[in-house]
Motif scaffolding. Structure first.
Motif, short mmCIF file in Angstrom:
data_model
loop_
_atom_site.label_atom_id
_atom_site.label_comp_id
_atom_site.label_asym_id
_atom_site.label_seq_id
_atom_site.Cartn_x
_atom_site.Cartn_y
_atom_site.Cartn_z
N ARG A 83 13.39 -3.58 -3.91
CA ARG A 83 12.14 -3.70 -4.67
C ARG A 83 11.52 -2.32 -4.88
O ARG A 83 10.95 -2.04 -5.93
CB ARG A 83 11.18 -4.61 -3.91
N GLU A 84 11.64 -1.43 -3.88
CA GLU A 84 11.09 -0.08 -4.02
C GLU A 84 11.86 0.70 -5.08
O GLU A 84 11.27 1.44 -5.88
CB GLU A 84 11.13 0.65 -2.68
N VAL B 103 14.86 5.56 -0.46
CA VAL B 103 14.24 4.36 0.13
C VAL B 103 14.83 4.01 1.49
O VAL B 103 14.55 2.94 2.03
CB VAL B 103 14.36 3.15 -0.83
N ALA C 176 10.70 -0.52 -8.39
CA ALA C 176 9.38 0.01 -8.72
C ALA C 176 9.48 1.45 -9.22
O ALA C 176 8.78 1.84 -10.17
CB ALA C 176 8.46 -0.06 -7.50
N LEU C 177 10.36 2.25 -8.61
CA LEU C 177 10.54 3.64 -9.05
C LEU C 177 11.03 3.69 -10.49
O LEU C 177 10.55 4.49 -11.30
CB LEU C 177 11.54 4.35 -8.13
N ALA D 213 12.75 -5.42 0.39
CA ALA D 213 11.79 -4.32 0.26
C ALA D 213 12.44 -3.05 -0.25
O ALA D 213 11.85 -2.32 -1.07
CB ALA D 213 11.10 -4.06 1.60
N ARG D 214 13.68 -2.75 0.18
CA ARG D 214 14.34 -1.52 -0.26
C ARG D 214 14.71 -1.59 -1.74
O ARG D 214 14.44 -0.66 -2.51
CB ARG D 214 15.58 -1.27 0.60
N ASP E 281 8.40 2.46 -13.02
CA ASP E 281 7.37 3.47 -13.22
C ASP E 281 7.87 4.62 -14.09
O ASP E 281 7.11 5.19 -14.88
CB ASP E 281 6.91 4.02 -11.86
#
Length: 251
Positions: A145-146, A168, A149-150, A142-143, A153
Motif C-alpha cells: 500500500r505504501e 518501504v 501511495a508513492l 501495508a508495504r 502521488d
C-alpha cells in the motif's frame, strides 16, 4: 440533513494533500470537485475524479477523500428515503454543465417549491460516465500500500521495484506476490493503470499528449499512446474528445 429536502450540499476548500479520513454517512453522497482533482478511496479501490466526473457513494459505505491538488470538493448528500436514485455500489457519473449549474443553484437560499423542482431536474440529468474511467484496485498489505501511495502521488517516479522495495522495507519478491494476490494485477500492470489513471486527469484538463506522457512517466509520446490504446481501446486524443463531449465543451 434537513428532512424537508432530498438534497443537502456542503462545500470544502481543500489544499493539495488534504484528506478526509475514512468515515461513513447515512445519506447517499455525490463526491465532486468543482475545481481541482480529488481521489476517493473505498475499501480496496480508488477513483481519481477531475471536474467532469463525480462518484456516487451509497449511504453506509465507508470512504476517504483526498485532494490531489488545490480543490473545491462539493459534497452532495441525498436522503435515501426520498431519493429516486439507488445505484447499489460506488458509481462514476458524468457532471454535465447543466448538472454543475444546478448544484451551484441549489447551494443558494431557495423557496421550497423552487428548490424541489431544481432537485428533481438535477436527479434527472445525472447519468453514468462513459469512456476510459479507471477503478484502480489497491493492495491491503501495508508495504504494498505504501508503494502504491508513492506511485499515485508521483506517477512519473522512475524507481524500479527493487528501489521501491528498499524504500518501504520489503523485498522485490514479496511485493510482486502481494500486488498479484491483492490486486489481481502484476506490479507492472498496476503501475501502468496508475499512470493512465493520472493521465485521464491531465487529458481532461486539455494538456497536449506529449506533455501528459512526460507527466506520467513515459519516455516518449508514442509509448504512452500505445499503452493507453492497449488498456482502453482508444487513443488519448479520442478520450480527450469524448471528455469534451461529456462536459458539453466544444474543441
Amino acid at each position: 440533513m434537513a428532512h424537508a429536502n432530498t438534497i443537502d450540499l456542503e462545500r470544502f476548500e481543500m489544499a493539495r494533500g488534504q484528506t478526509f479520513r475514512h468515515h461513513v454517512h447515512a445519506e447517499h453522497q455525490l463526491a465532486w470537485a468543482s475545481t481541482g482533482v480529488v481521489m476517493v478511496d473505498i475499501r480496496d479501490r480508488c477513483w481519481v475524479l477531475p471536474p467532469h466526473l463525480a462518484l456516487w457513494i451509497p449511504g453506509g459505505v465507508r470512504h476517504a477523500t483526498g485532494a490531489l491538488r488545490e480543490s473545491v470538493l462539493q459534497g452532495v448528500y441525498l436522503d435515501p428515503d426520498t431519493c429516486p436514485l439507488a445505484w447499489p455500489g460506488p458509481t462514476v457519473l458524468a457532471v454535465s454543465p447543466l448538472a454543475r449549474h444546478l448544484i451551484a443553484y441549489l447551494a443558494g437560499d431557495l423557496a421550497p417549491g423552487v428548490r424541489g423542482h431544481a432537485e428533481a431536474v438535477l436527479l434527472a440529468v445525472l447519468r453514468l460516465a462513459v469512456g476510459a474511467v479507471f477503478e484502480l484496485p489497491l493492495p491491503s498489505d501495508a508495504r504494498a500500500r505504501e508503494v502504491a501511495a508513492l506511485l499515485l502521488d508521483d506517477p512519473a517516479d522512475q524507481r524500479g521495484l527493487a528501489e521501491l522495495a528498499r524504500a518501504v522495507g520489503s523485498s522485490t519478491r514479496t511485493l510482486l506476490r502481494l500486488f498479484l494476490a491483492e490486486t489481481d494485477m502484476t506490479f507492472t500492470q498496476w503501475r501502468t493503470h496508475a499512470r493512465l489513471q493520472a493521465a485521464l486527469v491531465y487529458l481532461a484538463e486539455g494538456e497536449p499528449v506529449g506533455r501528459v506522457a512526460e507527466r506520467v512517466g513515459y519516455a516518449t509520446p508514442s509509448a504512452f499512446v500505445a499503452a493507453f490504446r492497449r488498456v482502453t481501446g482508444a487513443t488519448p486524443a479520442a478520450y480527450a474528445a469524448r471528455t469534451r463531449d461529456e462536459a458539453g465543451e466544444t474543441p
